[in-house]
Design an enzyme around this catalytic site. Structure first.
Site, PDB file in Angstrom:
ATOM      1  N   GLU A  92     -14.324   1.322  -8.302  1.00 44.09           N
ATOM      2  CA  GLU A  92     -15.068   1.944  -7.213  1.00 44.09           C
ATOM      3  C   GLU A  92     -14.506   3.302  -6.836  1.00 44.09           C
ATOM      4  OE1 GLU A  92     -16.522  -1.975  -4.746  1.00 44.09           O
ATOM      5  OE2 GLU A  92     -14.492  -1.298  -4.482  1.00 44.09           O
ATOM      6  N   CYS A 105     -12.344   9.545  -2.683  1.00 44.53           N
ATOM      7  CA  CYS A 105     -11.235   8.637  -2.959  1.00 44.53           C
ATOM      8  C   CYS A 105     -11.486   8.009  -4.335  1.00 44.53           C
ATOM      9  CB  CYS A 105     -11.207   7.577  -1.860  1.00 44.53           C
ATOM     10  SG  CYS A 105      -9.928   6.340  -2.111  1.00 44.53           S
ATOM     11  N   CYS A 112      -5.330  -4.023  -9.905  1.00 43.29           N
ATOM     12  CA  CYS A 112      -3.990  -3.488  -9.633  1.00 43.29           C
ATOM     13  C   CYS A 112      -2.970  -4.604  -9.798  1.00 43.29           C
ATOM     14  CB  CYS A 112      -3.948  -2.924  -8.212  1.00 43.29           C
ATOM     15  SG  CYS A 112      -2.325  -2.208  -7.816  1.00 43.29           S
ATOM     16  N   CYS A 116      -0.190  -6.336  -3.370  1.00 35.38           N
ATOM     17  CA  CYS A 116       0.117  -6.174  -1.942  1.00 35.38           C
ATOM     18  C   CYS A 116      -0.691  -7.204  -1.140  1.00 35.38           C
ATOM     19  CB  CYS A 116      -0.218  -4.757  -1.470  1.00 35.38           C
ATOM     20  SG  CYS A 116       0.717  -3.489  -2.359  1.00 35.38           S
ATOM     21  N   CYS A 119      -4.244  -6.387   0.620  1.00 34.54           N
ATOM     22  CA  CYS A 119      -5.191  -5.526  -0.099  1.00 34.54           C
ATOM     23  C   CYS A 119      -6.152  -6.331  -0.972  1.00 34.54           C
ATOM     24  CB  CYS A 119      -4.382  -4.544  -0.952  1.00 34.54           C
ATOM     25  SG  CYS A 119      -5.407  -3.566  -2.053  1.00 34.54           S
ATOM     26  N   CYS A 332      -9.683   1.691   3.672  1.00 30.92           N
ATOM     27  CA  CYS A 332      -8.416   1.481   2.982  1.00 30.92           C
ATOM     28  C   CYS A 332      -8.126  -0.012   2.773  1.00 30.92           C
ATOM     29  CB  CYS A 332      -7.322   2.106   3.832  1.00 30.92           C
ATOM     30  SG  CYS A 332      -5.735   2.032   3.058  1.00 30.92           S
TER      31      CYS A 332
HETATM   32  S1  SF4 Z   1      -2.441  -1.408  -1.797  1.00 32.95           S
HETATM   33 FE1  SF4 Z   1      -3.755  -2.506  -3.264  1.00 32.95          FE
HETATM   34  S2  SF4 Z   1      -4.359  -0.964  -4.777  1.00 32.95           S
HETATM   35 FE2  SF4 Z   1      -2.598  -0.118  -3.633  1.00 32.95          FE
HETATM   36  S3  SF4 Z   1      -0.803  -0.728  -4.853  1.00 32.95           S
HETATM   37 FE3  SF4 Z   1      -1.088  -2.353  -3.338  1.00 32.95          FE
HETATM   38  S4  SF4 Z   1      -2.360  -3.900  -4.393  1.00 32.95           S
HETATM   39 FE4  SF4 Z   1      -2.511  -1.979  -5.549  1.00 32.95          FE
END
Ligand code: SF4
Length: 356
Positions: A92, A105, A112, A116, A119, A332
């Site tokens: 995206e 963005c 990923c 995190c 996220c 975000c």
């Molecule tokens: S915030 Fe999300 S996209 Fe960014 S590094 Fe952490 S897991 Fe990956």
């Protein structure tokens, strides 16, 4: 069948090679680059290239390999586009119009591996890195929608940019050299991949670096961001200082406010101590709702104000992110790449083996 190779994302020397391999004069690379990096995707419209060159290129290549599969617009003008690079692994990008500028963005990976805890992207695991052409392609897809020129680029979409270092740096050089964007209008955001921050400092690219800090305590940061087990806060701060010293640019620390986890006043005080003494900015991001199963909550407005005032009273340069695109999950931490596309075959979240 593998996707047809794309020319977007190639530098001049590589375009010259592509022309030679099609038995056409390499000296056409300059004209070809001018069209590609103005966002033209149809070889037939590249009017100053001879017909035989256009035809030869069209037989072997596509200009951009990006395919838009879905577009969602929010009432505040934010547009989120879902795309794939020919293999249907979706990612995206987001158009962010402001009164004084238009920003976008961009994603750097499909999924990923960083995992995190707050996220949506991290929840789905990792599939693959995007190429420089796929990164630039997102810019041109969004530019084709925007009535105003996109002047600012932030690498803050899906993925950790510094885990896709060569393609990210190549795309930044192409934005600078071919698209004409100032590196000062380009921001790369990282969770703190320390060796790559140091490498980036030596690239002679005066881009803006944003580091996601999100807590001042290693035990909390470990639980929010597995990367902290590899590079704890002290190492991230030391790399940030090196970046400032090498580039003369200040660093932004992104700080996510999660109720009862990161919004405590003692962490505001620690944060002030940590960033004192080198040019930096703290950008507060009140948590956006993402269903991560962690029960995280956004702090009450009074708590956000208290955290912010504590920082200000201790002399910290602080801003609060202007939030856009909530309703279309484009804010975000909300980019997941699953809308309308098939979910990628991904490795499990938080795969720290990629850091070795
Ligand atoms: S915030 Fe999300 S996209 Fe960014 S590094 Fe952490 S897991 Fe990956």
């Amino acid at each position: 069948m593998p996707p047809t190779p794309a020319l977007l994302g190639l530098d001049r020397a590589e375009l010259a090679e592509a022309l030679s391999s099609a038995d056409r004069p390499a000296l056409r690379a300059r004209q070809l680059a001018r069209w590609l990096y103005a966002g033209e995707t149809d070889f037939e419209k590249m009017s100053d290239l001879p017909a035989d060159v256009r035809e030869a290129l069209g037989e072997r290549y596509v200009a951009s390999g990006l395919v838009e599969t879905r577009r969602v617009e929010s009432e505040d003008g934010v547009v989120k586009v879902l795309a794939h690079g020919g293999d249907e692994e979706s990612f995206e990008c987001v158009l962010l119009p402001y009164a004084d500028r238009v920003s976008c963005c961009l994603s750097t990976q499909v999924g990923c591996p960083m995992g995190c805890a707050f996220c949506a992207t991290g929840l789905g695991g990792f599939d693959r890195n995007l190429s420089a052409g796929e990164i630039l392609g997102q810019y041109f897809l969004l530019q084709s929608i925007s009535p105003r020129r996109i002047s600012h680029v932030v690498y803050m979409g899906m993925g950790e940019p510094l885990l896709n270092y060569p393609e990210v740096v190549k795309s930044i050089r192409l934005f600078k050299q071919e698209v004409g964007l100032s590196p000062r209008h380009i921001t790369v955001s990282t969770v703190g991949i320390v060796p790559r921050i140091r490498e980036l400092a030596q690239e002679n690219l005066p881009i803006h670096l944003a580091i996601s800090l999100h807590s001042t305590k290693d035990e909390i940061r470990n639980s929010l961001m597995p990367v902290n087990q590899k590079w704890p806060i002290s190492e991230v701060l030391s790399a940030a200082k090196e970046y400032v010293n090498a580039t003369g640019r200040k660093v932004t620390f992104e700080y996510l406010l999660i109720e009862g986890v990161t919004d405590t006043i003692d962490q505001a005080e620690d944060l002030a101590t940590m960033v004192r003494g080198f040019p930096s900015l703290v950008n507060l991001i009140p948590f956006n709702y993402v269903s991560t199963g962690q029960g995280f909550k956004r702090p009450a407005p009074s708590r956000i104000t208290q955290f912010r005032r504590t920082l200000e009273s201790l002399g910290v340069n602080v801003t609060q992110r202007r939030e856009r695109g909530h309703r279309i999950a484009a804010a975000c931490g909300q980019l997941a790449g699953v809308h309308g596309g098939r979910f990628a075959r991904r490795r499990s979240p938080s795969d720290l083996s990629v850091l070795s």
